[in-house]
Design a protein around this motif. Structure first.
Motif, PDB file in Angstrom:
ATOM      1  N   SER A  27      79.481  10.907  93.128  1.00  0.00           N
ATOM      2  CA  SER A  27      79.008  12.102  92.441  1.00  0.00           C
ATOM      3  C   SER A  27      77.641  12.564  92.926  1.00  0.00           C
ATOM      4  O   SER A  27      77.117  13.560  92.456  1.00  0.00           O
ATOM      5  CB  SER A  27      78.962  11.855  90.934  1.00  0.00           C
ATOM      6  OG  SER A  27      78.107  10.769  90.657  1.00  0.00           O
ATOM      7  N   GLY A  28      77.067  11.838  93.871  1.00  0.00           N
ATOM      8  CA  GLY A  28      75.775  12.237  94.419  1.00  0.00           C
ATOM      9  C   GLY A  28      74.583  11.675  93.672  1.00  0.00           C
ATOM     10  O   GLY A  28      73.448  11.962  94.023  1.00  0.00           O
ATOM     11  N   PHE A  29      74.805  10.885  92.638  1.00  0.00           N
ATOM     12  CA  PHE A  29      73.698  10.264  91.914  1.00  0.00           C
ATOM     13  C   PHE A  29      73.194   9.055  92.685  1.00  0.00           C
ATOM     14  O   PHE A  29      73.961   8.322  93.286  1.00  0.00           O
ATOM     15  CB  PHE A  29      74.123   9.807  90.515  1.00  0.00           C
ATOM     16  CG  PHE A  29      74.535  10.917  89.597  1.00  0.00           C
ATOM     17  CD1 PHE A  29      73.896  12.136  89.605  1.00  0.00           C
ATOM     18  CD2 PHE A  29      75.571  10.727  88.715  1.00  0.00           C
ATOM     19  CE1 PHE A  29      74.283  13.160  88.751  1.00  0.00           C
ATOM     20  CE2 PHE A  29      75.970  11.740  87.851  1.00  0.00           C
ATOM     21  CZ  PHE A  29      75.325  12.953  87.873  1.00  0.00           C
ATOM     22  N   ALA A  30      71.900   8.840  92.628  1.00  0.00           N
ATOM     23  CA  ALA A  30      71.288   7.646  93.200  1.00  0.00           C
ATOM     24  C   ALA A  30      71.010   6.663  92.066  1.00  0.00           C
ATOM     25  O   ALA A  30      71.024   7.041  90.890  1.00  0.00           O
ATOM     26  CB  ALA A  30      69.987   8.010  93.908  1.00  0.00           C
ATOM     27  N   CYS A  31      70.747   5.423  92.418  1.00  0.00           N
ATOM     28  CA  CYS A  31      70.428   4.410  91.396  1.00  0.00           C
ATOM     29  C   CYS A  31      69.218   4.825  90.561  1.00  0.00           C
ATOM     30  O   CYS A  31      69.095   4.431  89.407  1.00  0.00           O
ATOM     31  CB  CYS A  31      70.163   3.067  92.052  1.00  0.00           C
ATOM     32  SG  CYS A  31      71.616   2.341  92.821  1.00  0.00           S
ATOM     33  N   THR A  32      68.351   5.635  91.133  1.00  0.00           N
ATOM     34  CA  THR A  32      67.117   6.048  90.453  1.00  0.00           C
ATOM     35  C   THR A  32      67.245   7.370  89.707  1.00  0.00           C
ATOM     36  O   THR A  32      66.274   7.845  89.122  1.00  0.00           O
ATOM     37  CB  THR A  32      65.977   6.167  91.487  1.00  0.00           C
ATOM     38  OG1 THR A  32      66.388   7.076  92.515  1.00  0.00           O
ATOM     39  CG2 THR A  32      65.660   4.808  92.102  1.00  0.00           C
ATOM     40  N   THR A  33      68.435   7.980  89.705  1.00  0.00           N
ATOM     41  CA  THR A  33      68.636   9.256  89.015  1.00  0.00           C
ATOM     42  C   THR A  33      68.412   9.091  87.517  1.00  0.00           C
ATOM     43  O   THR A  33      68.936   8.173  86.905  1.00  0.00           O
ATOM     44  CB  THR A  33      70.062   9.787  89.267  1.00  0.00           C
ATOM     45  OG1 THR A  33      70.231   9.995  90.664  1.00  0.00           O
ATOM     46  CG2 THR A  33      70.304  11.091  88.522  1.00  0.00           C
ATOM     47  N   THR A  34      67.619   9.976  86.932  1.00  0.00           N
ATOM     48  CA  THR A  34      67.357   9.918  85.490  1.00  0.00           C
ATOM     49  C   THR A  34      67.771  11.192  84.755  1.00  0.00           C
ATOM     50  O   THR A  34      67.839  11.202  83.539  1.00  0.00           O
ATOM     51  CB  THR A  34      65.866   9.642  85.203  1.00  0.00           C
ATOM     52  OG1 THR A  34      65.084  10.672  85.802  1.00  0.00           O
ATOM     53  CG2 THR A  34      65.450   8.279  85.749  1.00  0.00           C
ATOM     54  N   VAL A  35      68.012  12.274  85.502  1.00  0.00           N
ATOM     55  CA  VAL A  35      68.435  13.541  84.907  1.00  0.00           C
ATOM     56  C   VAL A  35      69.591  14.099  85.733  1.00  0.00           C
ATOM     57  O   VAL A  35      69.552  14.062  86.960  1.00  0.00           O
ATOM     58  CB  VAL A  35      67.280  14.569  84.866  1.00  0.00           C
ATOM     59  CG1 VAL A  35      67.754  15.912  84.336  1.00  0.00           C
ATOM     60  CG2 VAL A  35      66.130  14.054  84.023  1.00  0.00           C
TER      61      VAL A  35
END
Length: 60
Positions: A27-35
């Motif tokens: 989905s394009g999220f990284a482990c550090t994504t918060t929003v």
């Protein structure tokens, strides 16, 4: 991706929350994504855009 059809109270505040599950890498999220910003079109036609805090779990 999937959604909990009836919602889940993930933060114990007594209200159901929308929970959407997806593989972060797909989905394009990284482990550090918060929003997350989500856009789409409802079945009856109107487009929507929403942003909210997310928690990425099981990320290495």
């Amino acid at each position: 991706m999937s959604c909990a059809p009836g919602g889940e109270d993930v933060n114990d505040h007594g209200r159901l929350d929308l929970v959407r599950r997806a593989q972060a890498s797909r989905s394009g999220f990284a482990c550090t994504t918060t929003v997350a910003l989500i856009t789409g079109v409802l079945r009856d036609g109107p487009a929507y855009r929403a942003a909210d805090d997310v928690k990425i779990v099981g990320c290495h």
